[in-house]
Design a protein around this motif. Structure first.
Motif, PDB file in Angstrom:
ATOM      1  N   GLY A  98      69.677  66.301 -65.047  1.00 52.98           N
ATOM      2  CA  GLY A  98      69.077  66.782 -63.801  1.00 52.98           C
ATOM      3  C   GLY A  98      67.673  67.300 -64.001  1.00 52.98           C
ATOM      4  N   TYR A  99      67.372  68.418 -63.367  1.00 51.34           N
ATOM      5  CA  TYR A  99      65.999  68.916 -63.291  1.00 51.34           C
ATOM      6  C   TYR A  99      65.829  70.113 -64.219  1.00 51.34           C
ATOM      7  CZ  TYR A  99      66.771  66.021 -59.266  1.00 51.34           C
ATOM      8  OH  TYR A  99      67.127  64.970 -58.464  1.00 51.34           O
ATOM      9  N   ALA A 100      64.956  69.937 -65.202  1.00 48.79           N
ATOM     10  CA  ALA A 100      64.787  70.940 -66.250  1.00 48.79           C
ATOM     11  C   ALA A 100      63.479  71.703 -66.079  1.00 48.79           C
ATOM     12  CB  ALA A 100      64.833  70.273 -67.620  1.00 48.79           C
ATOM     13  N   TYR A 101      63.356  72.746 -66.873  1.00 50.20           N
ATOM     14  CA  TYR A 101      62.168  73.597 -66.910  1.00 50.20           C
ATOM     15  C   TYR A 101      61.446  73.396 -68.243  1.00 50.20           C
ATOM     16  CZ  TYR A 101      64.328  76.359 -63.128  1.00 50.20           C
ATOM     17  OH  TYR A 101      64.896  76.767 -61.955  1.00 50.20           O
ATOM     18  N   LEU A 102      60.236  73.936 -68.329  1.00 52.63           N
ATOM     19  CA  LEU A 102      59.550  74.126 -69.600  1.00 52.63           C
ATOM     20  C   LEU A 102      59.520  75.617 -69.881  1.00 52.63           C
ATOM     21  CD1 LEU A 102      56.495  71.688 -69.408  1.00 52.63           C
ATOM     22  CD2 LEU A 102      58.699  71.310 -70.525  1.00 52.63           C
ATOM     23  N   GLN A 103      59.829  75.980 -71.113  1.00 46.90           N
ATOM     24  CA  GLN A 103      59.830  77.394 -71.480  1.00 46.90           C
ATOM     25  C   GLN A 103      59.392  77.564 -72.924  1.00 46.90           C
ATOM     26  OE1 GLN A 103      63.947  78.817 -71.462  1.00 46.90           O
ATOM     27  NE2 GLN A 103      63.980  78.497 -73.667  1.00 46.90           N
ATOM     28  N   LEU A 104      58.925  78.759 -73.242  1.00 49.65           N
ATOM     29  CA  LEU A 104      58.658  79.119 -74.627  1.00 49.65           C
ATOM     30  C   LEU A 104      59.948  79.631 -75.246  1.00 49.65           C
ATOM     31  CD1 LEU A 104      55.212  80.893 -74.237  1.00 49.65           C
ATOM     32  CD2 LEU A 104      55.647  78.823 -75.562  1.00 49.65           C
ATOM     33  N   THR A 105      60.229  79.198 -76.469  1.00 49.98           N
ATOM     34  CA  THR A 105      61.456  79.626 -77.145  1.00 49.98           C
ATOM     35  C   THR A 105      61.325  81.073 -77.604  1.00 49.98           C
ATOM     36  OG1 THR A 105      60.690  78.892 -79.318  1.00 49.98           O
ATOM     37  CG2 THR A 105      61.853  77.276 -77.938  1.00 49.98           C
ATOM     38  N   ALA A 106      62.451  81.642 -78.036  1.00 50.77           N
ATOM     39  CA  ALA A 106      62.473  83.038 -78.476  1.00 50.77           C
ATOM     40  C   ALA A 106      62.225  83.176 -79.977  1.00 50.77           C
ATOM     41  CB  ALA A 106      63.820  83.667 -78.117  1.00 50.77           C
ATOM     42  N   ASP A 107      61.723  82.120 -80.635  1.00 52.20           N
ATOM     43  CA  ASP A 107      61.435  82.168 -82.074  1.00 52.20           C
ATOM     44  C   ASP A 107      60.303  83.157 -82.363  1.00 52.20           C
ATOM     45  OD1 ASP A 107      63.276  80.087 -82.474  1.00 52.20           O
ATOM     46  OD2 ASP A 107      61.753  78.582 -82.022  1.00 52.20           O
ATOM     47  N   PRO A 108      60.229  83.675 -83.598  1.00 48.68           N
ATOM     48  CA  PRO A 108      59.105  84.553 -83.965  1.00 48.68           C
ATOM     49  C   PRO A 108      57.746  83.887 -83.714  1.00 48.68           C
ATOM     50  CG  PRO A 108      60.822  84.659 -85.636  1.00 48.68           C
ATOM     51  CD  PRO A 108      61.215  83.572 -84.687  1.00 48.68           C
TER      52      PRO A 108
END
Length: 368
Positions: A98-108
């Protein structure tokens, strides 16, 4: 008894439809920018597909949810299919579809990645704990989403590797990565780049649109017209991706939206910004002035969302105190006059007006 379809019962408006069997089980969820036309096609054509013939034979009722535009119908359909998993729906059932987002991961040292929202209630708390600060989307086009992911990653020099290597790879040598893995830039510099990317996501891509325009003009100045045209197409896609929609938003709380009429109330459940359900319920009290407050105190005596959005309430302090006394939960009650919450109320009114007219014509039954 077979379902009797009457085209005039359904509006020529965008929305979603939920086909149900005699037990109320949802068989199929669909969407259309013209509900009447789409639903008519099920009952006026000689279908060659056995699956559609079987579906039509099982239909006992059709519920429709009206929305403001085609974008909302696409996103709402996606949510409803993942929540209910109807047997006749094959596409969009998986959470990573379906319809996804773009996000920054929670990595250091974060990277930009594709994110699909989790609609399972048991997973909400875990997801909220690791929720990133900002997302951009949802995107209707996976091709454009992936092209945008590549552009933003390259523009800010973000890493693409899921596991951090010890040495730079080819992407660094061709100028598509900053090489933070080998210390080509400091961690503080890299985090500043991710901060800038995070601000871009928070602003729903407006800063990115300006960046794309600058890049397009640079290509045109160098007479690279094909690249400039492609950049213009990306801008147009991003502007469409930012179209106003209220059925799939980012929120950390659960809300119920209540639109009260004289005899009924329409309740919309919104879980963490995702519209999940509409219910048309009858008001029991004969006294209109107290019916609204009584309904709220009765319905939410044992369990309540974080916020109620209502079009009318008689004594808000009394209602809040009554609910807090039973649930020990501080409930927020909002009567908006403008903004997003007001838009949610207007969507409820839109659906209330349609359903109350069907009730008056004997075409729909409210939930007891």
């Amino acid at each position: 008894m077979s379902f009797l379809f009457k085209a005039s019962d359904y509006p020529q408006s965008p929305g979603c439809y939920l086909m149900k069997d005699a037990d109320g089980r949802i068989l199929y969820v669909g969407k259309s920018k013209n509900l009447r036309s789409r639903l008519r096609s099920y009952f006026t054509k000689n279908h060659t597909l056995r699956k559609i013939t079987q579906l039509v034979d099982e239909i006992s009722s059709i519920e429709v949810v009206l929305v403001n535009n085609e974008s909302e119908s696409l996103l709402l359909e996606n949510n409803l299919i993942k929540i209910h998993k109807p047997p006749y729906n094959r596409a969009l059932k998986k959470d990573n579809s379906g319809y996804a987002y773009l996000q920054l991961t929670a990595d250091p040292l974060p990277r930009l990645d594709v994110y699909y929202r989790n609609r399972k209630r048991s997973q909400i708390a875990a997801d909220s704990a690791s929720l990133p600060l900002h997302r951009l989307g949802p995107f209707k086009s996976a091709r454009f989403r992936d092209a945008l992911l590549e552009f933003v990653t390259e523009h800010y020099g973000l890493r693409t590797c899921k596991t951090m290597p010890k040495q730079v790879c080819l992407l660094y040598h061709i100028g598509k990565c900053s090489g933070v893995c080998e210390g080509k830039i400091s961690k503080s510099e890299y985090l500043e780049h991710t901060r800038q990317a995070s601000e871009l996501l928070a602003n729903r891509g407006q800063g990115l649109i300006e960046t794309l325009y600058a890049k397009m003009e640079a290509y045109a100045a160098k007479m690279e017209f094909e690249k400039a045209q492609q950049m213009l197409l990306s801008i147009r896609n991003l502007e469409q991706a930012s179209d106003k929609q209220i059925v799939d938003r980012e929120a950390a709380i659960d809300q119920d939206v209540l639109y009260f009429g004289e005899t009924h109330v329409l309740v919309a459940k919104v879980q963490e910004g995702m519209l999940r359900d509409f219910q048309m319920l009858e008001l029991k009290s004969a006294d209109v002035e107290t019916a609204y407050d009584q309904f709220i105190m009765t319905r939410y005596a044992e369990n309540s969302p974080d916020e109620l959005i209502v079009n009318v309430i008689n004594d808000q302090k009394l209602v809040r105190a009554a609910i807090r006394g039973k649930t020990k939960k501080l409930l927020t009650i909002t009567q908006p006059k403008r903004g997003l919450k007001f838009d949610l109320l207007q969507l409820c009114k839109y659906n209330y007006d349609y359903r109350i007219e069907r009730l008056r014509c004997g075409q729909e039954q409210p939930v007891p």
